[in-house]
Design a protein around this motif. Sequence first.
Motif, PDB file in Angstrom:
ATOM      1  N   UNK A 111      92.933 -31.165  28.512  1.00 44.93           N
ATOM      2  CA  UNK A 111      93.387 -32.101  29.547  1.00 44.93           C
ATOM      3  C   UNK A 111      94.681 -31.612  30.200  1.00 44.93           C
ATOM      4  N   UNK A 112      95.627 -31.120  29.397  1.00 39.79           N
ATOM      5  CA  UNK A 112      96.929 -30.751  29.951  1.00 39.79           C
ATOM      6  C   UNK A 112      97.704 -32.010  30.315  1.00 39.79           C
ATOM      7  N   UNK A 113      98.962 -31.840  30.640  1.00 37.87           N
ATOM      8  CA  UNK A 113      99.822 -33.003  30.884  1.00 37.87           C
ATOM      9  C   UNK A 113      99.354 -33.873  32.039  1.00 37.87           C
ATOM     10  N   UNK A 114      98.892 -33.239  33.134  1.00 33.04           N
ATOM     11  CA  UNK A 114      98.540 -34.016  34.319  1.00 33.04           C
ATOM     12  C   UNK A 114      97.361 -34.953  34.060  1.00 33.04           C
ATOM     13  N   UNK A 115      96.242 -34.390  33.554  1.00 34.11           N
ATOM     14  CA  UNK A 115      95.062 -35.234  33.410  1.00 34.11           C
ATOM     15  C   UNK A 115      95.158 -36.133  32.182  1.00 34.11           C
ATOM     16  N   UNK A 116      95.968 -35.734  31.199  1.00 36.40           N
ATOM     17  CA  UNK A 116      96.245 -36.618  30.066  1.00 36.40           C
ATOM     18  C   UNK A 116      96.947 -37.863  30.610  1.00 36.40           C
ATOM     19  N   UNK A 117      97.875 -37.643  31.520  1.00 36.35           N
ATOM     20  CA  UNK A 117      98.627 -38.723  32.134  1.00 36.35           C
ATOM     21  C   UNK A 117      97.685 -39.643  32.934  1.00 36.35           C
ATOM     22  N   UNK A 118      96.802 -39.033  33.718  1.00 32.03           N
ATOM     23  CA  UNK A 118      95.896 -39.839  34.550  1.00 32.03           C
ATOM     24  C   UNK A 118      94.865 -40.605  33.717  1.00 32.03           C
ATOM     25  N   UNK A 119      94.461 -40.031  32.576  1.00 33.13           N
ATOM     26  CA  UNK A 119      93.388 -40.650  31.795  1.00 33.13           C
ATOM     27  C   UNK A 119      93.891 -41.406  30.567  1.00 33.13           C
ATOM     28  N   UNK A 120      95.202 -41.353  30.320  1.00 31.01           N
ATOM     29  CA  UNK A 120      95.757 -42.054  29.165  1.00 31.01           C
ATOM     30  C   UNK A 120      95.318 -41.443  27.847  1.00 31.01           C
ATOM     31  N   UNK A 121      95.244 -40.115  27.780  1.00 34.55           N
ATOM     32  CA  UNK A 121      94.878 -39.443  26.532  1.00 34.55           C
ATOM     33  C   UNK A 121      95.970 -38.425  26.199  1.00 34.55           C
ATOM     34  N   UNK A 122      95.766 -37.648  25.135  1.00 34.50           N
ATOM     35  CA  UNK A 122      96.776 -36.663  24.766  1.00 34.50           C
ATOM     36  C   UNK A 122      96.495 -35.349  25.505  1.00 34.50           C
TER      37      UNK A 122
END
Lengths: 241, 244
Positions: A111-122
């Motif tokens: 996911x990386x930081x960006x998509x972790x942020x958008x999806x609420x995951x690590x």
Amino acid sequence: MHEIDENSPIFMQLREVVRERITTGEYAPGVAIPSENALAQTYGINRLTVRSALDGLVKEGLLKRIQGKGVFVVGKRIERNLDYLTGFHKAIEGGMSNPYVKILEKERRRAGYLYAHELGISPDDDVFFIKRLCYADGKPISLESVYVPCELFPNLMDVDLEVFSLQDVYGFYGSSPDRAWQTLDIVSAEPKMARMLELGENRNVLLFTCYTYRADGRTIEYMQSYNRSDSCFFTVKVTNG
Amino acid sequence: MSSREKIAELIQSFIIENKLQPGDRLPSERELCEIWGVNRMTLRNAIKRLEDLGVLESKVGLGTFVAKPRIVRNLQDTLGFSDAVHAAGGELTREVVFCKLVEANKFAVKHLHVMLASPVLALTRVGSVNGEKAAMESVLVNARNCEGIEEHDYSKESLYGVLRDSYGIIADHGSEKIDVTSLSEDEADLLGYPVGTAAFFQEGLMLNQEGNPLEYFMNVILPKRIILGSEMRPFAGMGEFDNA
């Protein structure tokens, strides 16, 4: 219905074998089962026998036969019977005809930081990334990037997304969308995108961003969709209270 | 993914990982190129893309900064625009460009569904967010039984507030359409942006509590200042989620 045993006709035995594998999830929803030829070879039976075994399951709605692609497992959908009256609705000038989706990229990635942020995951969780081009009447309408947490839909990588929509898949895995937050922006398409969308002079595209949540609040999808502004518009209903 | 997309993602990840806040400065282009081993051209393209998306803001001679999030106008909520801007920590000011009671012409008959020559309030305002012009809002209001409606000061009062408090009319529900326009000469003039700048064109009809046409509106909104939002929620009934 009587018990199927070793005395039953072979096509009926095979039908039960396939049914069993669908039930246990060995053959996963949205994924193609082995080809008719492969099944015929494995069990040393005639291809026509395989076909009649599968025909019954197609009729029951457990399988779906797609010309030139194979036979796919249709999952049990959780029907919610919901009518989404609110929110932006995309409309195509002159009406939507012959919709077609072409999958350009499909990968499993960190996911990386960006998509972790958008999806609420690590950031270390995996996501499926899907890039697709949507057509209406043979003309490209939108270019979409979709991000989905792998954890929620472990078999998504094997699903043929030109056969099943993501909505189908969400339904198969019991994660039906409950609500979504959407925004609209206008951006200028860069050259590559302009080529893919076959844009002329007018490079302005409508960027539709959508976060989709299921009932427990988890984000099941983050999507960015770039829409041709000459052939698409959005409508929305307004209600006071 | 193109290298531009990859670098854009790296920049956004850098902002999140390092918890940069709006107004914080990014490391210099040279440093970023070194960290990620990319060429200057690719980095600039990625920065340009993120500026277009409202994520970054470049200031000549000063560097690249994390941009303040833009105001999202939620088209669903019942808050007035001014309350919505206020809730987002901004301030909306309005300037009245035109406010007059007119007789319905053919255009008003067509869009507001009123009789020719019936009284119509024509009101055009320019809205600014934190002092920067953001939208041009033009409306036609069915002014039957609304004596004196043109005498209110719509730079301070809200139109729906006046309709409700002075005439007992409620803007109840409606529908609207959003597409892209480019600023005409008049619009460019009023908004202080170049002719041809891309903007949202939001057009729709609001009905009153009895279901009769009340207001036809046409808004030109600069996406540099405001983006549009909406929440999709289920209603009981047949059908299914159709936003595949």
